[in-house]
Structures are given as structure tokens and as C-alpha cells.
Design a protein around this motif. Structure first.
Motif, PDB file in Angstrom:
ATOM      1  N   LEU A 114      21.074  32.135 -30.225  1.00 45.73           N
ATOM      2  CA  LEU A 114      21.156  32.255 -31.608  1.00 45.73           C
ATOM      3  C   LEU A 114      21.568  33.497 -32.126  1.00 45.73           C
ATOM      4  O   LEU A 114      22.505  33.265 -33.043  1.00 45.73           O
ATOM      5  N   TRP A 115      21.310  34.826 -31.436  1.00 50.61           N
ATOM      6  CA  TRP A 115      21.735  35.942 -32.242  1.00 50.61           C
ATOM      7  C   TRP A 115      23.597  35.654 -32.376  1.00 50.61           C
ATOM      8  O   TRP A 115      23.954  37.028 -33.274  1.00 50.61           O
ATOM      9  N   TYR A 116      23.805  35.835 -31.273  1.00 47.92           N
ATOM     10  CA  TYR A 116      25.239  35.323 -31.388  1.00 47.92           C
ATOM     11  C   TYR A 116      25.973  34.895 -32.045  1.00 47.92           C
ATOM     12  O   TYR A 116      27.535  34.712 -32.240  1.00 47.92           O
ATOM     13  N   PHE A 117      25.474  33.089 -32.785  1.00 45.94           N
ATOM     14  CA  PHE A 117      26.292  33.270 -33.117  1.00 45.94           C
ATOM     15  C   PHE A 117      27.489  33.357 -34.329  1.00 45.94           C
ATOM     16  O   PHE A 117      28.214  32.894 -34.574  1.00 45.94           O
ATOM     17  N   PRO A 118      26.951  33.992 -34.957  1.00 42.44           N
ATOM     18  CA  PRO A 118      27.176  35.096 -36.301  1.00 42.44           C
ATOM     19  C   PRO A 118      28.831  35.294 -35.539  1.00 42.44           C
ATOM     20  O   PRO A 118      29.948  35.716 -36.170  1.00 42.44           O
ATOM     21  N   LEU A 119      28.817  35.760 -33.979  1.00 46.07           N
ATOM     22  CA  LEU A 119      30.555  35.692 -33.972  1.00 46.07           C
ATOM     23  C   LEU A 119      31.144  35.090 -33.685  1.00 46.07           C
ATOM     24  O   LEU A 119      32.764  35.273 -33.854  1.00 46.07           O
ATOM     25  N   PHE A 120      31.010  33.760 -33.991  1.00 50.73           N
ATOM     26  CA  PHE A 120      32.076  32.556 -34.701  1.00 50.73           C
ATOM     27  C   PHE A 120      32.927  33.144 -35.895  1.00 50.73           C
ATOM     28  O   PHE A 120      33.592  32.072 -35.873  1.00 50.73           O
ATOM     29  N   PHE A 121      32.209  33.845 -36.880  1.00 53.32           N
ATOM     30  CA  PHE A 121      32.094  33.495 -38.188  1.00 53.32           C
ATOM     31  C   PHE A 121      32.748  34.628 -38.260  1.00 53.32           C
ATOM     32  O   PHE A 121      33.366  34.688 -39.253  1.00 53.32           O
ATOM     33  N   LEU A 122      32.287  35.797 -38.203  1.00 51.28           N
ATOM     34  CA  LEU A 122      32.709  37.635 -38.778  1.00 51.28           C
ATOM     35  C   LEU A 122      33.916  37.412 -38.217  1.00 51.28           C
ATOM     36  O   LEU A 122      34.173  37.304 -37.211  1.00 51.28           O
ATOM     37  N   THR A 123      34.753  38.344 -38.971  1.00 48.59           N
ATOM     38  CA  THR A 123      35.520  38.643 -39.083  1.00 48.59           C
ATOM     39  C   THR A 123      36.175  39.654 -39.264  1.00 48.59           C
ATOM     40  O   THR A 123      37.322  40.889 -38.163  1.00 48.59           O
ATOM     41  N   SER A 124      35.042  40.628 -39.628  1.00 51.05           N
ATOM     42  CA  SER A 124      35.459  42.161 -39.724  1.00 51.05           C
ATOM     43  C   SER A 124      35.162  42.726 -38.578  1.00 51.05           C
ATOM     44  O   SER A 124      34.073  42.516 -37.553  1.00 51.05           O
ATOM     45  N   SER A 125      35.404  43.698 -37.752  1.00 50.26           N
ATOM     46  CA  SER A 125      35.422  44.156 -36.446  1.00 50.26           C
ATOM     47  C   SER A 125      34.563  45.178 -35.977  1.00 50.26           C
ATOM     48  O   SER A 125      34.038  44.967 -35.296  1.00 50.26           O
ATOM     49  N   ASP A 126      33.902  46.071 -37.564  1.00 48.38           N
ATOM     50  CA  ASP A 126      32.640  46.706 -37.339  1.00 48.38           C
ATOM     51  C   ASP A 126      31.783  45.694 -38.152  1.00 48.38           C
ATOM     52  O   ASP A 126      30.141  46.084 -36.559  1.00 48.38           O
ATOM     53  N   ASP A 127      31.125  44.991 -38.437  1.00 47.88           N
ATOM     54  CA  ASP A 127      30.354  43.987 -38.024  1.00 47.88           C
ATOM     55  C   ASP A 127      30.899  43.361 -36.471  1.00 47.88           C
ATOM     56  O   ASP A 127      28.969  43.199 -35.763  1.00 47.88           O
ATOM     57  N   LEU A 128      31.458  42.649 -35.541  1.00 50.04           N
ATOM     58  CA  LEU A 128      31.955  41.854 -35.009  1.00 50.04           C
ATOM     59  C   LEU A 128      31.209  43.506 -33.462  1.00 50.04           C
ATOM     60  O   LEU A 128      30.297  42.608 -32.583  1.00 50.04           O
ATOM     61  N   ARG A 129      31.571  44.571 -34.265  1.00 52.45           N
ATOM     62  CA  ARG A 129      30.623  45.141 -32.557  1.00 52.45           C
ATOM     63  C   ARG A 129      29.390  45.424 -33.191  1.00 52.45           C
ATOM     64  O   ARG A 129      28.556  46.001 -31.833  1.00 52.45           O
ATOM     65  N   LEU A 130      29.056  45.745 -33.881  1.00 47.79           N
ATOM     66  CA  LEU A 130      27.604  45.822 -34.596  1.00 47.79           C
ATOM     67  C   LEU A 130      26.707  44.778 -33.908  1.00 47.79           C
ATOM     68  O   LEU A 130      25.574  44.672 -33.307  1.00 47.79           O
ATOM     69  N   VAL A 131      27.369  43.645 -34.389  1.00 46.09           N
ATOM     70  CA  VAL A 131      26.185  42.433 -33.367  1.00 46.09           C
ATOM     71  C   VAL A 131      26.396  42.076 -32.377  1.00 46.09           C
ATOM     72  O   VAL A 131      25.568  41.693 -31.199  1.00 46.09           O
ATOM     73  N   ASP A 132      27.510  42.256 -31.630  1.00 52.51           N
ATOM     74  CA  ASP A 132      27.337  42.416 -29.552  1.00 52.51           C
ATOM     75  C   ASP A 132      26.860  43.436 -29.307  1.00 52.51           C
ATOM     76  O   ASP A 132      25.735  43.195 -28.546  1.00 52.51           O
ATOM     77  N   LEU A 133      26.547  44.770 -29.874  1.00 57.24           N
ATOM     78  CA  LEU A 133      25.549  45.679 -28.999  1.00 57.24           C
ATOM     79  C   LEU A 133      24.434  45.954 -29.390  1.00 57.24           C
ATOM     80  O   LEU A 133      23.706  45.357 -28.791  1.00 57.24           O
ATOM     81  N   ILE A 134      24.134  45.200 -30.408  1.00 53.32           N
ATOM     82  CA  ILE A 134      22.405  44.528 -30.911  1.00 53.32           C
ATOM     83  C   ILE A 134      22.221  43.374 -29.800  1.00 53.32           C
ATOM     84  O   ILE A 134      21.526  43.258 -29.482  1.00 53.32           O
ATOM     85  N   GLY A 135      23.350  42.977 -29.608  1.00 53.08           N
ATOM     86  CA  GLY A 135      22.673  41.744 -28.902  1.00 53.08           C
ATOM     87  C   GLY A 135      22.610  41.766 -27.201  1.00 53.08           C
ATOM     88  O   GLY A 135      21.746  41.731 -26.018  1.00 53.08           O
ATOM     89  N   GLY A 136      23.272  43.412 -26.741  1.00 50.62           N
ATOM     90  CA  GLY A 136      23.998  43.653 -25.322  1.00 50.62           C
ATOM     91  C   GLY A 136      21.970  44.230 -25.345  1.00 50.62           C
ATOM     92  O   GLY A 136      21.671  44.375 -24.504  1.00 50.62           O
ATOM     93  N   LEU A 137      21.751  45.469 -26.436  1.00 47.68           N
ATOM     94  CA  LEU A 137      20.231  45.647 -26.499  1.00 47.68           C
ATOM     95  C   LEU A 137      19.428  45.268 -26.707  1.00 47.68           C
ATOM     96  O   LEU A 137      17.976  45.174 -25.899  1.00 47.68           O
ATOM     97  N   LEU A 138      19.125  43.911 -26.809  1.00 45.70           N
ATOM     98  CA  LEU A 138      18.264  42.279 -26.886  1.00 45.70           C
ATOM     99  C   LEU A 138      18.256  41.707 -25.538  1.00 45.70           C
ATOM    100  O   LEU A 138      16.973  41.680 -24.866  1.00 45.70           O
ATOM    101  N   ASP A 139      19.565  41.710 -24.915  1.00 54.01           N
ATOM    102  CA  ASP A 139      19.683  41.168 -23.711  1.00 54.01           C
ATOM    103  C   ASP A 139      18.711  42.333 -22.066  1.00 54.01           C
ATOM    104  O   ASP A 139      18.128  41.592 -21.796  1.00 54.01           O
ATOM    105  N   PHE A 140      18.831  43.986 -22.698  1.00 52.84           N
ATOM    106  CA  PHE A 140      18.735  44.732 -21.835  1.00 52.84           C
ATOM    107  C   PHE A 140      17.446  44.652 -21.488  1.00 52.84           C
ATOM    108  O   PHE A 140      15.760  44.971 -20.815  1.00 52.84           O
ATOM    109  N   MET A 141      16.798  44.182 -23.025  1.00 54.73           N
ATOM    110  CA  MET A 141      15.267  44.290 -23.065  1.00 54.73           C
ATOM    111  C   MET A 141      14.083  43.157 -22.981  1.00 54.73           C
ATOM    112  O   MET A 141      13.276  42.946 -23.368  1.00 54.73           O
ATOM    113  N   THR A 142      15.100  42.458 -23.139  1.00 57.92           N
ATOM    114  CA  THR A 142      14.211  40.731 -22.399  1.00 57.92           C
ATOM    115  C   THR A 142      14.749  40.044 -21.144  1.00 57.92           C
ATOM    116  O   THR A 142      14.292  39.397 -20.444  1.00 57.92           O
ATOM    117  N   ILE A 143      15.910  39.441 -21.584  1.00 62.43           N
ATOM    118  CA  ILE A 143      16.867  38.346 -20.657  1.00 62.43           C
ATOM    119  C   ILE A 143      17.014  39.182 -19.454  1.00 62.43           C
ATOM    120  O   ILE A 143      16.465  38.607 -18.041  1.00 62.43           O
TER     121      ILE A 143
END
Length: 371
Positions: free
Chosen positions: A63-92
Motif C-alpha cells: 500500500l505504501w508503494y502505490f503512490p509510485l504509480f502516480f507521482l511524477t516528481s523525482s524528489d517525491d518518488l525518491r522519498l517514497v522509495d527510501l521510506i518504503g525501503g526503511l519500512l521493509d527493513f523494519m517489518t517485512i
């Protein structure tokens, strides 16, 4: 980044299926009382809850990565991607390790080392988020890969120990073995290797989602078909506690005591065909013989045998006698029926035990005896 999947409707549908599937599977394991896969099996409640938490983390992560399908800003994409990686390392990732460890029911292993192992990943990803940069990402991936290899080695060793524990304590291993957890681990490690080397492409994204479907299905099946061994385990531990320590008992286990146990096994197990009892544990046999689990296990060890192999050998001998009597009386039969009458829960287990004990398959043995 992610431009190649942003307009892929088929991939978005597959991604949605994985998200829904993981969340539904989590709710199923958490709230359903019965067992849809094997009604006669009671799975470990602890494993059920940890697996539900892992599947929930997979769904929430998607669910967290869903915005990647719609965001166009490279900064926003990078932030969502990095936070998603952090959540993966903390949970999954840590929850996946917990699930595999909890599958091993021979003892309660500590889980706090997992947090220690994951801490460098969390720190590294936090620095990447603070800098909004991927500069440390390859170092993080390298550590992650080494950590994955280490966990594989650890799990292989622990699963082998667990297998020996099962064979020392249980006559029937159906719904108890967990070597499949190693398969799950290798799948996850393989997905990560693919990610490190080929993450920039449609093929990887599809492979990842298909792997998630396989993983979710496998985990639900594995949890539902694994028997809860906590009751028999506590009984065995109680016997060992009453025994008063292993060293003194080992010193007192003389040849005469070994001979006496052999005689009692003949009288109270072989002569009365106790070995035909389904799911007979070493504790139950020790109680019937009039000794304890430690002495009985020591007896089998000195014979160069395991409890499981001992019971299976008696059952195979029973099958052979039963087969010959049935042939002589010219009664109709099936090998499956004779195997069940010999104490085996399934024909596949009987077939494997027969080949191990007799040195040839059932059909080959029958062929030799009919010529």
C-alpha cells in the motif's frame, strides 16, 4: 524511475491482487478459528500470529508503494522509495526471519538478535532518507546480502537439529517437518539477488509480484498444516527435569540398565504391538515401558538408532508379516490398506520408510518375493 510500470494496467492489477491477497491471508490467520486446509490439525498459535503479522506487513508495504504509480516528481518518488525501503527493513525482513525461527518447535529461540542484525539496515536507510540520496544504498545492499547468506547457513543448521529432534521424539513425522522453511528463505534471498542486479525493468517487477503470490500461498499452507508440538515438548522437558540432570543419568546408564530397557521394549511395545499406535511419542513409549525419555533416547543412541527409525522398523516388519499372511489367505488388499494397518499415517511415509529399512522400494521387494 518506475516510468516503465506507471502505465502498465496489467501490472497494477497484479500488484493490487498481491496487496489484497496478503491482507486477506493475514486476517484469515488472525481471526479464523478453524483450519480450512486440514481440519484435524491444530497449528501452533504463536506461529499463526507471527505469520499473520508478516503477511500484514507485506500488504501494508504494498500500500505504501502505490503512490509510485502516480507521482511524477523525482524528489517525491525518491522519498517514497527510501521510506518504503526503511519500512521493509523494519517489518517485512525481520518478521520473515521470526516466522522461520518460530516454525522450529524443539525449543523457544530468542528473537532479540534479529533486532540487532537489522539495526544497521535501519540506520543506513535513515541516513539515506535524511540526505534524500542513494549514496549508501549499495553498502546497505551488500550488508543485506551477507546477512541473508548468514541466515541461510544458520537456518540450514537449525533445521537439521530440529529434524534430529523430531526423529528422537516422534514416530510419525507427518505435519511436523519444516524443511520447507528453507525453501521460503531461498526464495526471498533469490528475489533480493534479482533486485540487486536487475531491479530496473518490467521483468523484475512481475517476478517479484509472482514470487509474493507463491510465498503468501506457501506460508498459509505451511502454517495450517504444521502440528502444534508444544504440549508433547513440555511433557518431555518435564521428564528431563524430574530426571535431575543429564550427566549423572548418563553415568548411571549401565549395560544392565540398557539390557533391561531392551527386555521391557520387547514385552510392552513389540509383544503388545504398541508401535501400531498412531503418532506414538517417545514420552508415551517411555511411560509404557516404565522408564523416562532420557534413558530411552540414550538406549536408542547406543544402538546407533533413532526413535523414529526404531518404530518404523517394527512397522515395516509388521507390514511384511501382514503381506505374507494376506497372500497366503488369498484375500484382496491394497498396499495402502496394509500400510495403514501397520501404523503408517500415509502411504508416502510408508514407502520412504520401507525403502530406507529394506534397501529397496516396496514394488521391487514384492517383485523379488513373487518370483
Amino acid at each position: 524511475m518506475y516510468d516503465y510500470i506507471r502505465g502498465d494496467v496489467l501490472f497494477i492489477m497484479l500488484y493490487t491482487v498481491v496487496t489484497t491477497m496478503s491482507l486477506v491471508a493475514s486476517c484469515y490467520l488472525l481471526f479464523r478459528q478453524g483450519n480450512a486446509f486440514a481440519a484435524d490439525i491444530t497449528p501452533p498459535l504463536r506461529l499463526r500470529r507471527w505469520t499473520a503479522a508478516f503477511l500484514a506487513s507485506v500488504g501494508v508495504g504494498h500500500l505504501w508503494y502505490f503512490p509510485l504509480f502516480f507521482l511524477t516528481s523525482s524528489d517525491d518518488l525518491r522519498l517514497v522509495d527510501l521510506i518504503g525501503g526503511l519500512l521493509d527493513f523494519m517489518t517485512i525482513f525481520p518478521l520473515a526471519i521470526v516466522v522461520m525461527i518460530v516454525m522450529l518447535q524443539d525449543r523457544c529461540r530468542p528473537l532479540w538478535p534479529i533486532a540487532v542484525m537489522v539495526a544497521p539496515l535501519v540506520v543506513g536507510m535513515s541516513l539515506c532518507i535524511a540526505n534524500r540520496s542513494y549514496t549508501l544504498i549499495m553498502i546497505i545492499y551488500g550488508y543485506f546480502l551477507l546477512l541473508g547468506v548468514g541466515i541461510v547457513i544458520y537456518m540450514v543448521r537449525e533445521v537439521r537439529k530440529y529434524g534430529r529432534w523430531l526423529r528422537d521424539n516422534y514416530a510419525d513425522l507427518e505435519h511436523k517437518e519444516v524443511w520447507q522453511s528453507i525453501v521460503v528463505l531461498f526464495i526471498m534471498l533469490l528475489v533480493f539477488v534479482i533486485y540487486v542486479f536487475t531491479n530496473d525493468g518490467v521483468a523484475y517487477q512481475y517476478t517479484l509480484q509472482v514470487t509474493c503470490i507463491v510465498l503468501i500461498s506457501f506460508l498459509v499452507w505451511r502454517v495450517e498444516t504444521l502440528s502444534d508440538l508444544s504440549v508433547s515438548q513440555s511433557l518431555c522437558l518435564a521428564v528431563e527435569t524430574e530426571a535431575g540432570g543429564g550427566e549423572s543419568m548418563e553415568d548411571n546408564f549401565s549395560q544392565s540398565a540398557q539390557d533391561k530397557i531392551g527386555l521391557l521394549l520387547q514385552q510392552r511395545c513389540i509383544d503388545v504391538e504398541l508401535y501400531l499406535q498412531r503418532d506414538l511419542t517417545v514420552y508415551q513409549l517411555a511411560k509404557a515401558v516404565g522408564t523416562n525419555r532420557f534413558y530411552l533416547s540414550k538406549y536408542f543412541a547406543r544402538q546407533g538408532n533413532t526413535y523414529n527409525a526404531y518404530i518404523n522398523s517394527l512397522r515395516i516388519d509388521h507390514f511384511v508379516n501382514l503381506y505374507r499372511k494376506t497372500i497366503e489367505s488369498q484375500q484382496s488388499f491394497t498396499l495402502k490398506q496394509l500400510a495403514q494397518q501397520s501404523g503408517f499415517c500415509s502411504y508416502s511415509t510408508f514407502s520412504n520408510a520401507f525403502k530406507q529399512h529394506m534397501g529397496k522400494s516396496v514394488t521391487a521387494w514384492i517383485g523379488d518375493n513373487n518370483t
